[in-house]
Design a protein around this motif. Sequence first.
Motif, mmCIF file in Angstrom:
data_model
loop_
_atom_site.group_PDB
_atom_site.id
_atom_site.type_symbol
_atom_site.label_atom_id
_atom_site.label_comp_id
_atom_site.label_asym_id
_atom_site.label_seq_id
_atom_site.Cartn_x
_atom_site.Cartn_y
_atom_site.Cartn_z
ATOM 1 N N PRO A 194 0.812 -1.222 0.000
ATOM 2 C CA PRO A 194 0.000 0.000 0.000
ATOM 3 C C PRO A 194 0.843 1.269 0.000
ATOM 4 O O PRO A 194 0.415 2.298 -0.520
ATOM 5 C CB PRO A 194 -0.810 -0.106 1.301
ATOM 6 C CG PRO A 194 -0.074 -1.083 2.154
ATOM 7 C CD PRO A 194 0.601 -2.032 1.213
ATOM 8 N N CYS A 195 2.044 1.184 0.547
ATOM 9 C CA CYS A 195 2.912 2.364 0.594
ATOM 10 C C CYS A 195 3.439 2.717 -0.798
ATOM 11 O O CYS A 195 3.853 3.843 -1.039
ATOM 12 C CB CYS A 195 4.094 2.110 1.528
ATOM 13 S SG CYS A 195 3.576 1.598 3.165
ATOM 14 N N HIS A 196 3.433 1.733 -1.694
ATOM 15 C CA HIS A 196 4.000 1.926 -3.041
ATOM 16 C C HIS A 196 2.923 1.803 -4.119
ATOM 17 O O HIS A 196 3.266 1.660 -5.294
ATOM 18 C CB HIS A 196 5.078 0.873 -3.318
ATOM 19 C CG HIS A 196 6.294 1.010 -2.461
ATOM 20 N ND1 HIS A 196 7.404 0.207 -2.610
ATOM 21 C CD2 HIS A 196 6.585 1.865 -1.465
ATOM 22 C CE1 HIS A 196 8.324 0.549 -1.718
ATOM 23 N NE2 HIS A 196 7.838 1.554 -1.001
ATOM 24 N N SER A 247 6.811 -5.207 1.296
ATOM 25 C CA SER A 247 5.680 -4.518 1.926
ATOM 26 C C SER A 247 5.697 -4.772 3.431
ATOM 27 O O SER A 247 5.491 -5.902 3.880
ATOM 28 C CB SER A 247 4.396 -5.070 1.312
ATOM 29 O OG SER A 247 3.275 -4.553 1.951
ATOM 30 N N GLU A 248 5.952 -3.726 4.180
ATOM 31 C CA GLU A 248 6.145 -3.873 5.629
ATOM 32 C C GLU A 248 4.981 -4.604 6.330
ATOM 33 O O GLU A 248 5.214 -5.474 7.165
ATOM 34 C CB GLU A 248 6.356 -2.486 6.246
ATOM 35 C CG GLU A 248 6.932 -2.476 7.640
ATOM 36 C CD GLU A 248 8.352 -3.035 7.717
ATOM 37 O OE1 GLU A 248 9.104 -2.915 6.740
ATOM 38 O OE2 GLU A 248 8.686 -3.606 8.766
ATOM 39 N N PRO A 249 3.726 -4.285 6.003
ATOM 40 C CA PRO A 249 2.656 -4.957 6.756
ATOM 41 C C PRO A 249 2.488 -6.429 6.414
ATOM 42 O O PRO A 249 1.970 -7.184 7.219
ATOM 43 C CB PRO A 249 1.386 -4.199 6.341
ATOM 44 C CG PRO A 249 1.818 -3.020 5.564
ATOM 45 C CD PRO A 249 3.194 -3.286 5.060
ATOM 46 N N GLY A 297 10.460 3.440 -0.675
ATOM 47 C CA GLY A 297 10.126 4.293 0.471
ATOM 48 C C GLY A 297 9.660 3.507 1.682
ATOM 49 O O GLY A 297 9.960 3.874 2.817
ATOM 50 N N CYS A 298 8.897 2.405 1.460
ATOM 51 C CA CYS A 298 8.462 1.591 2.596
ATOM 52 C C CYS A 298 9.733 1.029 3.252
ATOM 53 O O CYS A 298 10.631 0.522 2.568
ATOM 54 C CB CYS A 298 7.536 0.482 2.113
ATOM 55 S SG CYS A 298 6.714 -0.421 3.438
ATOM 56 N N ASP A 299 9.782 1.120 4.554
ATOM 57 C CA ASP A 299 10.969 0.927 5.394
ATOM 58 C C ASP A 299 12.256 0.419 4.748
ATOM 59 O O ASP A 299 13.207 1.161 4.558
ATOM 60 C CB ASP A 299 10.605 -0.016 6.540
ATOM 61 C CG ASP A 299 9.682 0.642 7.545
ATOM 62 O OD1 ASP A 299 9.073 1.680 7.208
ATOM 63 O OD2 ASP A 299 9.560 0.132 8.671
ATOM 64 N N LYS A 300 12.335 -0.885 4.470
ATOM 65 C CA LYS A 300 13.619 -1.476 4.070
ATOM 66 C C LYS A 300 13.961 -1.177 2.627
ATOM 67 O O LYS A 300 15.103 -1.389 2.202
ATOM 68 C CB LYS A 300 13.596 -3.004 4.246
ATOM 69 C CG LYS A 300 13.058 -3.498 5.564
ATOM 70 C CD LYS A 300 13.745 -2.908 6.754
ATOM 71 C CE LYS A 300 13.125 -3.401 8.048
ATOM 72 N NZ LYS A 300 11.777 -2.868 8.345
ATOM 73 N N GLY A 353 1.175 6.061 -0.066
ATOM 74 C CA GLY A 353 2.333 6.650 0.599
ATOM 75 C C GLY A 353 2.762 5.837 1.797
ATOM 76 O O GLY A 353 2.041 4.970 2.274
ATOM 77 N N HIS A 354 3.967 6.142 2.261
ATOM 78 C CA HIS A 354 4.499 5.397 3.402
ATOM 79 C C HIS A 354 3.996 5.975 4.718
ATOM 80 O O HIS A 354 3.339 7.026 4.738
ATOM 81 C CB HIS A 354 6.025 5.320 3.337
ATOM 82 C CG HIS A 354 6.732 6.649 3.383
ATOM 83 N ND1 HIS A 354 6.742 7.449 4.511
ATOM 84 C CD2 HIS A 354 7.468 7.297 2.447
ATOM 85 C CE1 HIS A 354 7.453 8.533 4.256
ATOM 86 N NE2 HIS A 354 7.902 8.479 3.018
ATOM 87 N N CYS A 355 4.303 5.310 5.826
ATOM 88 C CA CYS A 355 3.858 5.756 7.149
ATOM 89 C C CYS A 355 4.233 7.225 7.348
ATOM 90 O O CYS A 355 5.346 7.642 7.000
ATOM 91 C CB CYS A 355 4.499 4.900 8.238
ATOM 92 S SG CYS A 355 3.896 3.208 8.229
ATOM 93 N N MET A 356 3.280 7.987 7.920
ATOM 94 C CA MET A 356 3.483 9.448 7.970
ATOM 95 C C MET A 356 3.921 9.944 9.341
ATOM 96 O O MET A 356 3.883 11.139 9.619
ATOM 97 C CB MET A 356 2.243 10.174 7.451
ATOM 98 C CG MET A 356 0.992 10.201 8.278
ATOM 99 S SD MET A 356 0.602 8.795 9.282
ATOM 100 C CE MET A 356 -1.129 8.537 8.935
ATOM 101 N N THR A 381 10.530 4.465 10.353
ATOM 102 C CA THR A 381 11.704 4.131 9.554
ATOM 103 C C THR A 381 11.602 4.703 8.144
ATOM 104 O O THR A 381 12.588 5.187 7.587
ATOM 105 C CB THR A 381 11.878 2.607 9.503
ATOM 106 O OG1 THR A 381 11.911 2.142 10.852
ATOM 107 C CG2 THR A 381 13.151 2.208 8.804
ATOM 108 N N ALA A 382 10.402 4.658 7.550
ATOM 109 C CA ALA A 382 10.261 5.134 6.175
ATOM 110 C C ALA A 382 10.568 6.626 6.079
ATOM 111 O O ALA A 382 11.379 7.048 5.247
ATOM 112 C CB ALA A 382 8.857 4.838 5.668
ATOM 113 N N SER A 383 9.927 7.437 6.925
ATOM 114 C CA SER A 383 10.165 8.893 6.855
ATOM 115 C C SER A 383 11.612 9.208 7.201
ATOM 116 O O SER A 383 12.210 10.130 6.636
ATOM 117 C CB SER A 383 9.250 9.639 7.830
ATOM 118 O OG SER A 383 7.908 9.380 7.546
#
Length: 574
Positions: free
Chosen positions: A56-58, A88-90, A124-127, A196-199, A203-205
């Motif tokens: 979802p972040c991408h 995907s982090e989740p 952008g999603c964490d790793k 978008g990634h976690c706001m 880690t992503a931001s």
Amino acid sequence: MSRKTPDQLRSRRWFGATDLRSFGHRSRAKQMGLDEADYAGKPVIGIVNTWSEINPCHIHLRERAEDVRRGVLQAGGLPIELPALSLSEPYVKPTTMLYRNLLAMEAEELIRCHPLDGAVLLGGCDKTTPALIMGAVSAGLPAIFVPAGPMLRGNWRAETLGSGSDVWKYWAELRAGNIGPEDWEEIESGIARSPGHCMTMGTASTMTALAEALGLTLPGASSIPAADSRHRRMAAASGRLAVEMVWQDRTPASILTPEAFANAVTIDMALGGSTNAIVHLIAMAGRAGAPLTLDSFDAISRKVPVIANIRPSGAYLMEDFYYAGGLRGLLSRLDGQLELECRAVNGRTLGENIAGAQVWNDDVIRPLDNPVYPQGATAVLHGTLAPDGAVIKPAAAEARLLNHRGPAVVFRDYNDMAERIDDPALDVTPDSVLVLQNAGPVGGPGMPEWGQLPIPKKLLQAGVRDMLRISDARMSGTSYGACVLHVAPEAAVGGPLALVQDGDFIAVDVDGRRLDLDIPEDELARRRAAWTPPLPRFQRGFGALHAEHITQADKGCDFDFLAGAAPTAEPEIH
Ligand code: FES
């Protein structure tokens, strides 16, 4: 440096020769509808895209790849999209960190094995950010990072919701009985409402901001919300710049100097960034031949105040940060502590890239004399429990726990913890120290984000919201609490953490940067002699490769055979 000529393009090795193989390359290009006019004398730009239907972040990166493509074409290049592992982090289990190095390897080899002259990295999603950068650094071609951008603020009734941070907060309230299942369901519907990634400053931001601080993005790119039309324009501009970077031969090695990494650590501290950034920056710096140690983080953290008032250390979210001036605004506040001569992908210095930047909201991006936290965003601890180091984020912990001594309550692994943590008979008080073993790089495996152990239910119901917790795991950057993380060496390789037993006294002294297991040396030696390692989790496949080659947290958790800046041979073409 002189400008490259078309004859010097790397892709010419595939397309420009007159042998049997180049016949194949050109005839197959024609099969794809491409003529000589599409590629002859033009930089070929790989768009390494971590888009996936399950990330979802991408989820907007398929569209953004089109924007990048437009920019590459405008500048006279040939864009080639190359899909890469999305991480995907989740959804990726047991943890995306198990696969960070796999994506790094994939990115490196995608860039190396194809007829590319440069690359645009979409993540952008964490790793994904550290992995793509690690791979691109090792591949060595000009590369620019396009950060996915944070999602919009979450919303529940009159409340603003932040990714992760408010999940942990309301989960604790649900377990304590202060909200009900209907409230919980409404929160579920409102917390993630755009691509978008976690706001939060998770880690992503943190990592996308550090990619910008290192000079690997267009100035200002990392703060733009994913849903903002400026994000699309930034993607196209990155495509245009990638072509110019090829002509200038502006490689990651020319950007990622030791000074650039020092800047990144400074910004990490000013952001109150995720503890995960420590592991990733050490790994990235190792690839760039600019080694970083845990002690550099501690030294810089003592000098730099947290001035980004973003959750979990602060009050706001990334959308507010963008409107307040974004990373360029924050960088302008720290110009006295940065190496302003470092160069970025656009060929300009950091000083030139932040010239004229302003802060529009002094509560979101604080002045240096009114910080969110005066110094020490991340503290590095050493002692008998962590001979090679451990980290804590004091800004996210209750102050009373920063100098604390208490009896250990030990969980031998995650399942043991999940089974017993809420047992009413668990012998635990607010002064206990919760210890989780076997959750490190080898033990987890992959060093999952289990370091924010839950507060036992009976203590939650009594109003306790923070306790001292110690593990060799990581913690989500959106989490908070007195969590000592990344203990090295980890339990699964026989670090002292493996030897802790219920009732042992553990002392943490954040000011003194100490973490000690308070038992006599002869007792420790007796336990060490009796210790046996846990059975390997994987007998084959990637998991077995990971266990064999992963380095410890203080070394960045890179694979031993990927670390370092030694050159790799170009592929033979025949
Ligand atoms: Fe992708 Fe948080 S889930 S950044």
